[in-house]
Enzyme design. Sequence first.
Site, mmCIF file in Angstrom:
data_model
loop_
_atom_site.group_PDB
_atom_site.id
_atom_site.type_symbol
_atom_site.label_atom_id
_atom_site.label_comp_id
_atom_site.label_asym_id
_atom_site.label_seq_id
_atom_site.Cartn_x
_atom_site.Cartn_y
_atom_site.Cartn_z
ATOM 1 N N MET A 180 24.978 20.772 -32.062
ATOM 2 C CA MET A 180 26.285 20.745 -32.739
ATOM 3 C C MET A 180 27.360 21.219 -31.764
ATOM 4 O O MET A 180 28.461 21.581 -32.168
ATOM 5 C CB MET A 180 26.252 21.610 -33.997
ATOM 6 C CG MET A 180 25.249 21.060 -35.017
ATOM 7 S SD MET A 180 25.612 21.496 -36.717
ATOM 8 C CE MET A 180 25.514 23.263 -36.638
ATOM 9 N N LEU A 239 27.979 24.593 -26.432
ATOM 10 C CA LEU A 239 26.682 24.788 -25.777
ATOM 11 C C LEU A 239 26.566 26.159 -25.116
ATOM 12 O O LEU A 239 27.516 26.660 -24.518
ATOM 13 C CB LEU A 239 26.476 23.700 -24.716
ATOM 14 C CG LEU A 239 26.551 22.256 -25.223
ATOM 15 C CD1 LEU A 239 26.304 21.284 -24.068
ATOM 16 C CD2 LEU A 239 25.581 22.003 -26.365
ATOM 17 N N HIS A 272 20.849 25.910 -25.380
ATOM 18 C CA HIS A 272 20.930 24.444 -25.299
ATOM 19 C C HIS A 272 20.656 23.969 -23.868
ATOM 20 O O HIS A 272 19.968 22.971 -23.647
ATOM 21 C CB HIS A 272 22.333 23.951 -25.670
ATOM 22 C CG HIS A 272 22.790 24.293 -27.048
ATOM 23 N ND1 HIS A 272 23.814 25.162 -27.295
ATOM 24 C CD2 HIS A 272 22.354 23.856 -28.260
ATOM 25 C CE1 HIS A 272 24.025 25.255 -28.600
ATOM 26 N NE2 HIS A 272 23.146 24.483 -29.212
ATOM 27 N N GLN A 303 24.967 19.435 -43.420
ATOM 28 C CA GLN A 303 24.071 20.599 -43.422
ATOM 29 C C GLN A 303 24.806 21.909 -43.695
ATOM 30 O O GLN A 303 24.203 22.970 -43.615
ATOM 31 C CB GLN A 303 23.268 20.673 -42.123
ATOM 32 C CG GLN A 303 24.048 20.960 -40.875
ATOM 33 C CD GLN A 303 23.193 20.788 -39.620
ATOM 34 O OE1 GLN A 303 22.941 19.666 -39.172
ATOM 35 N NE2 GLN A 303 22.742 21.881 -39.035
ATOM 36 N N GLN A 351 13.004 27.443 -30.501
ATOM 37 C CA GLN A 351 12.220 28.198 -31.496
ATOM 38 C C GLN A 351 13.074 29.143 -32.337
ATOM 39 O O GLN A 351 12.653 29.595 -33.391
ATOM 40 C CB GLN A 351 11.112 28.988 -30.792
ATOM 41 C CG GLN A 351 10.085 29.531 -31.787
ATOM 42 C CD GLN A 351 9.296 30.701 -31.267
ATOM 43 O OE1 GLN A 351 8.692 30.578 -30.215
ATOM 44 N NE2 GLN A 351 9.283 31.813 -31.991
ATOM 45 N N ASP A 396 15.368 28.418 -34.196
ATOM 46 C CA ASP A 396 15.435 27.764 -35.502
ATOM 47 C C ASP A 396 14.022 27.328 -35.899
ATOM 48 O O ASP A 396 13.735 26.131 -36.015
ATOM 49 C CB ASP A 396 16.380 26.568 -35.428
ATOM 50 C CG ASP A 396 17.780 26.983 -35.025
ATOM 51 O OD1 ASP A 396 18.389 27.794 -35.736
ATOM 52 O OD2 ASP A 396 18.267 26.518 -33.971
ATOM 53 N N VAL A 443 16.042 31.511 -26.153
ATOM 54 C CA VAL A 443 16.721 32.113 -24.989
ATOM 55 C C VAL A 443 17.582 33.261 -25.513
ATOM 56 O O VAL A 443 18.272 33.119 -26.529
ATOM 57 C CB VAL A 443 17.575 31.065 -24.242
ATOM 58 C CG1 VAL A 443 18.313 31.709 -23.073
ATOM 59 C CG2 VAL A 443 16.688 29.926 -23.748
ATOM 60 N N SER A 489 25.515 29.736 -31.170
ATOM 61 C CA SER A 489 26.958 29.454 -31.146
ATOM 62 C C SER A 489 27.676 30.404 -32.096
ATOM 63 O O SER A 489 28.862 30.697 -31.923
ATOM 64 C CB SER A 489 27.212 28.009 -31.559
ATOM 65 O OG SER A 489 26.463 27.145 -30.743
ATOM 66 N N ARG A 490 26.979 30.890 -33.120
ATOM 67 C CA ARG A 490 27.625 31.760 -34.116
ATOM 68 C C ARG A 490 27.816 33.190 -33.607
ATOM 69 O O ARG A 490 28.543 33.953 -34.240
ATOM 70 C CB ARG A 490 26.820 31.757 -35.411
ATOM 71 C CG ARG A 490 26.926 30.429 -36.159
ATOM 72 C CD ARG A 490 26.359 30.494 -37.566
ATOM 73 N NE ARG A 490 26.717 29.317 -38.337
ATOM 74 C CZ ARG A 490 25.918 28.274 -38.545
ATOM 75 N NH1 ARG A 490 24.704 28.259 -38.045
ATOM 76 N NH2 ARG A 490 26.333 27.240 -39.265
HETATM 77 O O1 PAF Z 1 20.148 23.020 -34.619
HETATM 78 C C1 PAF Z 1 21.211 22.358 -34.673
HETATM 79 O O2 PAF Z 1 22.133 22.539 -33.886
HETATM 80 C C2 PAF Z 1 21.379 21.305 -35.756
HETATM 81 O O3 PAF Z 1 20.738 21.700 -36.929
HETATM 82 C C3 PAF Z 1 20.911 19.907 -35.318
HETATM 83 C C4 PAF Z 1 19.437 19.885 -35.005
HETATM 84 C C5 PAF Z 1 21.707 19.463 -34.098
HETATM 85 C C6 PAF Z 1 21.176 18.901 -36.442
HETATM 86 O O4 PAF Z 1 22.531 18.829 -36.760
#
Ligand code: PAF
Length: 293
Positions: A41, A44, A48, A72, A160, A162, A188, A198-199
């Site tokens: 999303m 980065l 990422h 989402q 991982q 998520d 990481v 990112s949050r």
């Molecule tokens: O993990 C994320 O950044 C998002 O859930 C994804 C996998 C890009 C789907 O929008």
Amino acid sequence: MSARNEGCVNNMELVRDLAALREKVDTIRQQGKEIGFVPTMGFLHEGHLSLIRTARAQNAFVVVSIFVNPLQFGAGEDYEEYPRDLEQDSLLAGEAGCDLIFYPAVRNFYPPGYATFVEVQGSLTEGLCGAARPGHFRGVTTVLVKLFNLVTPHRTYFGQKDAQQCLVVKKMLKDLNYNIQFNIMPTVREPDGLAMSSRNKYLTPPQRANAPVLYQSLQQVEVLIRNGERDGEAVKDTMRSNIASVPGTEIDYIEIMDVDELKPISRLAGSFLIALAVRFGSTRLIDNIIMEV
Ligand code: PAF
């Protein structure tokens, strides 16, 4: 530069148009090249970038998608505020070895009348973040099915951090017979242990200073378990009191689940996931470890 492409940064293409992306990946496949895909999303960070570097090492062509997926995010969540910086992302992704960034517009990705959704049902999506964020995983699997269909990757890379998302996507790929190799890469972390996200940007300085308690509590119980603790409730209590002792934290969940179906376990055995979600003010952070005893 193709007429439908937005541009090119240091030989890396920026593609917004869905048909242009298809054309490009068709050409790449016709050349017999394998495609690695990192869906993101944007905004980065090193997490990422490590996925992109791995994709670079394992594939002839690397695609990164940058799309803040409205499906989402629930009502009242941070869809509007979610940080966005395409220019910085392009530089970082290019340096990490990305060949093409796909960044579709919401109105083209989900045109008016869009009506198709993909959902993994059952325990994988019911607990943990699925309970706290109804509809979240339906949004994730729907966007990913569309992205996988457009990018047609040979391999895809997820972090991982998520962990539940990883298990849900892995199940979806299996159930829908996708021929895509699914790779889960280690979380990481910042030098003080905070999982990159990112949050993290939302945290105030005092919240940021306190946030490493999440990984510290995971590490603490990892030692307890290595030393023989097998009572899941005792493990969760230790984590709860550790985290709750830090001012400004609100525990959303601390759970121990099996790694196949994500069902809660009370007696620790085999492979299991210790996962948590904690709020620091309005910022909700997640982290986890996977252990085997
Ligand atoms: O993990 C994320 O950044 C998002 O859930 C994804 C996998 C890009 C789907 O929008």
